[in-house]
Scaffold this motif. Structure first.
Motif, PDB file in Angstrom:
ATOM      1  N   ALA A 167      60.438 -65.385  83.670  1.00 27.07           N
ATOM      2  CA  ALA A 167      59.017 -65.610  83.952  1.00 27.07           C
ATOM      3  C   ALA A 167      58.709 -67.099  83.798  1.00 27.07           C
ATOM      4  O   ALA A 167      57.730 -67.488  83.180  1.00 27.07           O
ATOM      5  CB  ALA A 167      58.150 -64.774  83.017  1.00 27.07           C
ATOM      6  N   VAL A 168      59.579 -67.932  84.377  1.00 24.18           N
ATOM      7  CA  VAL A 168      59.409 -69.381  84.297  1.00 24.18           C
ATOM      8  C   VAL A 168      59.713 -69.979  85.670  1.00 24.18           C
ATOM      9  O   VAL A 168      60.624 -69.515  86.368  1.00 24.18           O
ATOM     10  CB  VAL A 168      60.342 -69.987  83.223  1.00 24.18           C
ATOM     11  CG1 VAL A 168      61.805 -69.749  83.551  1.00 24.18           C
ATOM     12  CG2 VAL A 168      60.076 -71.472  83.039  1.00 24.18           C
ATOM     13  N   ARG A 169      58.944 -70.964  86.068  1.00 21.85           N
ATOM     14  CA  ARG A 169      59.200 -71.645  87.334  1.00 21.85           C
ATOM     15  C   ARG A 169      60.067 -72.867  87.088  1.00 21.85           C
ATOM     16  O   ARG A 169      59.889 -73.569  86.092  1.00 21.85           O
ATOM     17  CB  ARG A 169      57.886 -71.990  88.022  1.00 21.85           C
ATOM     18  CG  ARG A 169      57.139 -70.718  88.454  1.00 21.85           C
ATOM     19  CD  ARG A 169      55.786 -70.987  89.073  1.00 21.85           C
ATOM     20  NE  ARG A 169      55.199 -69.728  89.528  1.00 21.85           N
ATOM     21  CZ  ARG A 169      54.450 -68.924  88.758  1.00 21.85           C
ATOM     22  NH1 ARG A 169      54.188 -69.261  87.502  1.00 21.85           N
ATOM     23  NH2 ARG A 169      53.978 -67.787  89.239  1.00 21.85           N
ATOM     24  N   VAL A 170      61.005 -73.097  87.966  1.00 22.42           N
ATOM     25  CA  VAL A 170      62.067 -74.065  87.707  1.00 22.42           C
ATOM     26  C   VAL A 170      61.590 -75.493  87.947  1.00 22.42           C
ATOM     27  O   VAL A 170      61.112 -75.827  89.032  1.00 22.42           O
ATOM     28  CB  VAL A 170      63.290 -73.761  88.606  1.00 22.42           C
ATOM     29  CG1 VAL A 170      64.410 -74.754  88.319  1.00 22.42           C
ATOM     30  CG2 VAL A 170      63.762 -72.330  88.391  1.00 22.42           C
ATOM     31  N   TRP A 189      65.988 -51.862  86.884  1.00 21.43           N
ATOM     32  CA  TRP A 189      66.474 -51.397  85.588  1.00 21.43           C
ATOM     33  C   TRP A 189      66.555 -52.543  84.587  1.00 21.43           C
ATOM     34  O   TRP A 189      66.518 -52.315  83.368  1.00 21.43           O
ATOM     35  CB  TRP A 189      67.817 -50.674  85.724  1.00 21.43           C
ATOM     36  CG  TRP A 189      69.002 -51.548  86.034  1.00 21.43           C
ATOM     37  CD1 TRP A 189      69.535 -51.788  87.261  1.00 21.43           C
ATOM     38  CD2 TRP A 189      69.812 -52.268  85.093  1.00 21.43           C
ATOM     39  NE1 TRP A 189      70.622 -52.634  87.151  1.00 21.43           N
ATOM     40  CE2 TRP A 189      70.803 -52.941  85.840  1.00 21.43           C
ATOM     41  CE3 TRP A 189      69.788 -52.426  83.701  1.00 21.43           C
ATOM     42  CZ2 TRP A 189      71.776 -53.749  85.235  1.00 21.43           C
ATOM     43  CZ3 TRP A 189      70.743 -53.233  83.098  1.00 21.43           C
ATOM     44  CH2 TRP A 189      71.722 -53.875  83.867  1.00 21.43           C
ATOM     45  N   ASN A 190      66.662 -53.788  85.072  1.00 22.48           N
ATOM     46  CA  ASN A 190      66.704 -54.942  84.174  1.00 22.48           C
ATOM     47  C   ASN A 190      65.472 -55.041  83.277  1.00 22.48           C
ATOM     48  O   ASN A 190      65.508 -55.695  82.231  1.00 22.48           O
ATOM     49  CB  ASN A 190      66.814 -56.232  84.969  1.00 22.48           C
ATOM     50  CG  ASN A 190      68.199 -56.507  85.501  1.00 22.48           C
ATOM     51  OD1 ASN A 190      68.411 -57.468  86.234  1.00 22.48           O
ATOM     52  ND2 ASN A 190      69.183 -55.684  85.164  1.00 22.48           N
ATOM     53  N   TYR A 191      64.382 -54.395  83.691  1.00 19.89           N
ATOM     54  CA  TYR A 191      63.113 -54.523  82.968  1.00 19.89           C
ATOM     55  C   TYR A 191      62.708 -53.237  82.256  1.00 19.89           C
ATOM     56  O   TYR A 191      61.581 -53.113  81.807  1.00 19.89           O
ATOM     57  CB  TYR A 191      62.032 -54.989  83.947  1.00 19.89           C
ATOM     58  CG  TYR A 191      62.457 -56.275  84.613  1.00 19.89           C
ATOM     59  CD1 TYR A 191      62.294 -57.489  83.956  1.00 19.89           C
ATOM     60  CD2 TYR A 191      63.093 -56.260  85.842  1.00 19.89           C
ATOM     61  CE1 TYR A 191      62.738 -58.662  84.526  1.00 19.89           C
ATOM     62  CE2 TYR A 191      63.548 -57.440  86.427  1.00 19.89           C
ATOM     63  CZ  TYR A 191      63.372 -58.639  85.757  1.00 19.89           C
ATOM     64  OH  TYR A 191      63.832 -59.803  86.318  1.00 19.89           O
ATOM     65  N   ARG A 192      63.651 -52.301  82.148  1.00 19.38           N
ATOM     66  CA  ARG A 192      63.415 -51.056  81.418  1.00 19.38           C
ATOM     67  C   ARG A 192      64.416 -50.957  80.264  1.00 19.38           C
ATOM     68  O   ARG A 192      65.628 -50.857  80.492  1.00 19.38           O
ATOM     69  CB  ARG A 192      63.539 -49.844  82.342  1.00 19.38           C
ATOM     70  CG  ARG A 192      62.448 -49.748  83.399  1.00 19.38           C
ATOM     71  CD  ARG A 192      62.487 -48.407  84.117  1.00 19.38           C
ATOM     72  NE  ARG A 192      63.687 -48.278  84.930  1.00 19.38           N
ATOM     73  CZ  ARG A 192      63.759 -48.582  86.237  1.00 19.38           C
ATOM     74  NH1 ARG A 192      62.684 -49.033  86.873  1.00 19.38           N
ATOM     75  NH2 ARG A 192      64.880 -48.418  86.904  1.00 19.38           N
ATOM     76  N   ALA A 193      63.899 -50.997  79.051  1.00 20.53           N
ATOM     77  CA  ALA A 193      64.766 -50.946  77.876  1.00 20.53           C
ATOM     78  C   ALA A 193      65.562 -49.645  77.833  1.00 20.53           C
ATOM     79  O   ALA A 193      66.722 -49.632  77.412  1.00 20.53           O
ATOM     80  CB  ALA A 193      63.935 -51.107  76.608  1.00 20.53           C
ATOM     81  N   THR A 195      57.739 -59.732  76.471  1.00 22.34           N
ATOM     82  CA  THR A 195      57.600 -59.130  77.788  1.00 22.34           C
ATOM     83  C   THR A 195      56.354 -59.749  78.405  1.00 22.34           C
ATOM     84  O   THR A 195      55.238 -59.267  78.215  1.00 22.34           O
ATOM     85  CB  THR A 195      57.471 -57.597  77.701  1.00 22.34           C
ATOM     86  OG1 THR A 195      58.580 -57.071  76.967  1.00 22.34           O
ATOM     87  CG2 THR A 195      57.439 -56.976  79.093  1.00 22.34           C
ATOM     88  N   HIS A 196      56.558 -60.836  79.127  1.00 22.40           N
ATOM     89  CA  HIS A 196      55.428 -61.596  79.662  1.00 22.40           C
ATOM     90  C   HIS A 196      54.761 -60.871  80.835  1.00 22.40           C
ATOM     91  O   HIS A 196      53.557 -60.977  81.031  1.00 22.40           O
ATOM     92  CB  HIS A 196      55.897 -62.979  80.111  1.00 22.40           C
ATOM     93  CG  HIS A 196      56.268 -63.886  78.980  1.00 22.40           C
ATOM     94  ND1 HIS A 196      55.464 -64.102  77.892  1.00 22.40           N
ATOM     95  CD2 HIS A 196      57.384 -64.651  78.782  1.00 22.40           C
ATOM     96  CE1 HIS A 196      56.049 -64.957  77.066  1.00 22.40           C
ATOM     97  NE2 HIS A 196      57.214 -65.300  77.573  1.00 22.40           N
ATOM     98  N   ILE A 197      55.576 -60.172  81.640  1.00 22.10           N
ATOM     99  CA  ILE A 197      55.048 -59.439  82.800  1.00 22.10           C
ATOM    100  C   ILE A 197      55.138 -57.955  82.481  1.00 22.10           C
ATOM    101  O   ILE A 197      56.204 -57.349  82.565  1.00 22.10           O
ATOM    102  CB  ILE A 197      55.839 -59.763  84.084  1.00 22.10           C
ATOM    103  CG1 ILE A 197      55.968 -61.279  84.287  1.00 22.10           C
ATOM    104  CG2 ILE A 197      55.186 -59.099  85.285  1.00 22.10           C
ATOM    105  CD1 ILE A 197      54.652 -61.994  84.501  1.00 22.10           C
ATOM    106  N   PRO A 198      54.028 -57.301  82.099  1.00 26.72           N
ATOM    107  CA  PRO A 198      54.095 -55.924  81.611  1.00 26.72           C
ATOM    108  C   PRO A 198      54.234 -54.863  82.697  1.00 26.72           C
ATOM    109  O   PRO A 198      54.590 -53.724  82.404  1.00 26.72           O
ATOM    110  CB  PRO A 198      52.776 -55.754  80.859  1.00 26.72           C
ATOM    111  CG  PRO A 198      51.838 -56.706  81.539  1.00 26.72           C
ATOM    112  CD  PRO A 198      52.675 -57.876  81.957  1.00 26.72           C
ATOM    113  N   GLN A 199      53.939 -55.216  83.955  1.00 29.43           N
ATOM    114  CA  GLN A 199      54.066 -54.247  85.041  1.00 29.43           C
ATOM    115  C   GLN A 199      54.805 -54.873  86.206  1.00 29.43           C
ATOM    116  O   GLN A 199      54.542 -56.016  86.593  1.00 29.43           O
ATOM    117  CB  GLN A 199      52.694 -53.752  85.513  1.00 29.43           C
ATOM    118  CG  GLN A 199      52.778 -52.630  86.547  1.00 29.43           C
ATOM    119  CD  GLN A 199      51.415 -52.159  87.006  1.00 29.43           C
ATOM    120  OE1 GLN A 199      50.573 -52.967  87.388  1.00 29.43           O
ATOM    121  NE2 GLN A 199      51.178 -50.845  86.970  1.00 29.43           N
TER     122      GLN A 199
END
Length: 383
Positions: free
Chosen positions: A265-268, A187-191, A225-229
């Motif tokens: 969407a970032v690597r640490v 749900w975090n990725y659904r507006a 939204t870098h990752i669309p799916q």
């Protein structure tokens, strides 16, 4: 020693945050230490009532922790005169109506953020709570983390001189869910379900900036939204309709400029998942969740730009660690203790639902700024 019981209706404890941070590491941790000593011969004993929609899950959770009280009937628990406090850690979309019901029932309210899906709702519940005369608070846990408390100590001690800027980096790679399970709920990725990193993290940045450096006066943001799916908990693909990254520039009262990047969407490539660099005329600091390092003006190296040769200086090695100088305790538990003392002893408390509304306001303005491509002023909220 007199023991006084305070009954807390805890809604949303089957979720990750509600279970681990609030139930186990805060309320149950207080019970494990024998209750909260109020310092006047009274020990406060928290008695949680677990609330939720799934009876088997609640029953299993209560049995696992040796708790007596659980229910799926929120209305009945709120109507019970023995219930003193309502706590909410549900998904954001369900919080507003539940908090309204608790206020109408005359219960003190403590809840996670964001306090509502929009500013209008956040202000409404704050004003309702104020009018009803109940105590109310919002979780602002990062203020109580060791790294940020060390940073506050530096600010209070005048270490920085005049503070110039704040740079924040937060985030990590949340797996899409296809070949590795995602670390966050879908749900975090659904507006449409209240998701998005701006509505999640901008409320955090608002209270941190407000408390440490000054009120936010303008915001300019870009969300993406870098990752669309992504793939949900059942392994089914879905369209990500909410932002998974937000890049914000905030001007604070007094002239301090803050820039904070938030991304799933970032690597640490940091020592901690969140870090803030504060630069001032007399010194700088980098604070994370637990650690804090400093460099004073007198120990600042003198870099010279020369791309023709490798650097001779290891800049990170020239910073000093700020010592703990005490036990900071668990961040969520520390704020729970303060809220319980506020409810029972009427001790000072400033992290109320109006403070929560400021966080919702900043998130809302950040999304508007991104949509319109311009900087926006942040109006002061009237109670």
């Amino acid at each position: 020693m007199t023991r006084r019981t305070v009954r807390i209706a805890m809604n949303g404890v089957t979720g990750r945050m509600g279970h681990r941070q609030h139930l186990v590491r805060s309320v149950l941790a207080l019970r494990e230490q024998g209750g909260l000593d109020l310092g006047d011969g009274t020990v406060l004993w928290p008695e949680p009532v677990l609330l939720g929609r799934r009876a088997p899950t609640l029953k299993a959770l209560a049995e696992h922790h040796g708790l007596e009280h659980w229910s799926t009937d929120v209305e009945a628990v709120l109507a019970d005169p023995a219930t003193d406090i309502y706590f909410d850690a549900q998904v954001t979309s369900a919080r507003e109506d539940a908090v309204k019901a608790a206020i109408a029932a005359g219960k003190h309210v403590y809840c996670e953020k964001p306090t509502a899906t929009g500013l209008r709702g956040a202000l409404e519940i704050a004003r309702l709570a104020h009018a009803a005369g109940v105590k109310h608070g919002v979780v602002q846990d990062k203020l109580f983390l060791p790294g940020l408390r060390k940073l506050k100590r530096l600010i209070d001690g005048g270490f920085f001189g005049r503070i110039l800027s704040v740079r924040g980096e937060f985030g990590y790679w949340v797996f899409e869910g296809d070949w590795q399970e995602a670390q966050r709920p879908s749900w975090n990725y659904r507006a449409e379900d209240g998701g998005g990193i701006a509505v999640d993290m901008f409320p955090h940045w608002e209270y941190l900036l407000h408390e440490l450096f000054g009120p936010v006066r303008t915001v300019q943001a870009q969300v993406a939204t870098h990752i669309p799916q992504r793939w949900d908990e059942r392994g089914k693909p879905y369209d990500a309709t909410a932002d998974d990254a937000a890049y914000g520039i905030f001007q604070l009262e007094g002239g301090v400029v803050a820039q904070i990047n938030s991304s799933w969407a970032v690597r640490v490539h940091r020592d901690e998942l969140v870090e803030f660099q504060v630069d001032g005329t007399q010194g700088s600091a980098v604070a994370g969740l637990r650690g804090c390092r400093v460099q004073h003006r007198s120990a600042t190296p003198k870099p010279v730009w020369n791309p023709d040769f490798p650097p001779e200086t290891r800049f990170r090695e020239q910073w000093l660690d700020v010592p703990d100088n005490g036990d900071f305790g668990h961040a969520f538990k520390a704020q729970w203790e303060l809220f319980l003392r506020h409810v029972v002893l009427d001790e000072p408390w400033r992290w109320d639902l109006f403070a929560g509304a400021r966080g919702v306001q900043l998130a809302e303005l950040g999304l508007q700024s991104s949509a319109e491509g311009r900087r926006l002023e942040v109006p002061e909220l009237a109670p």
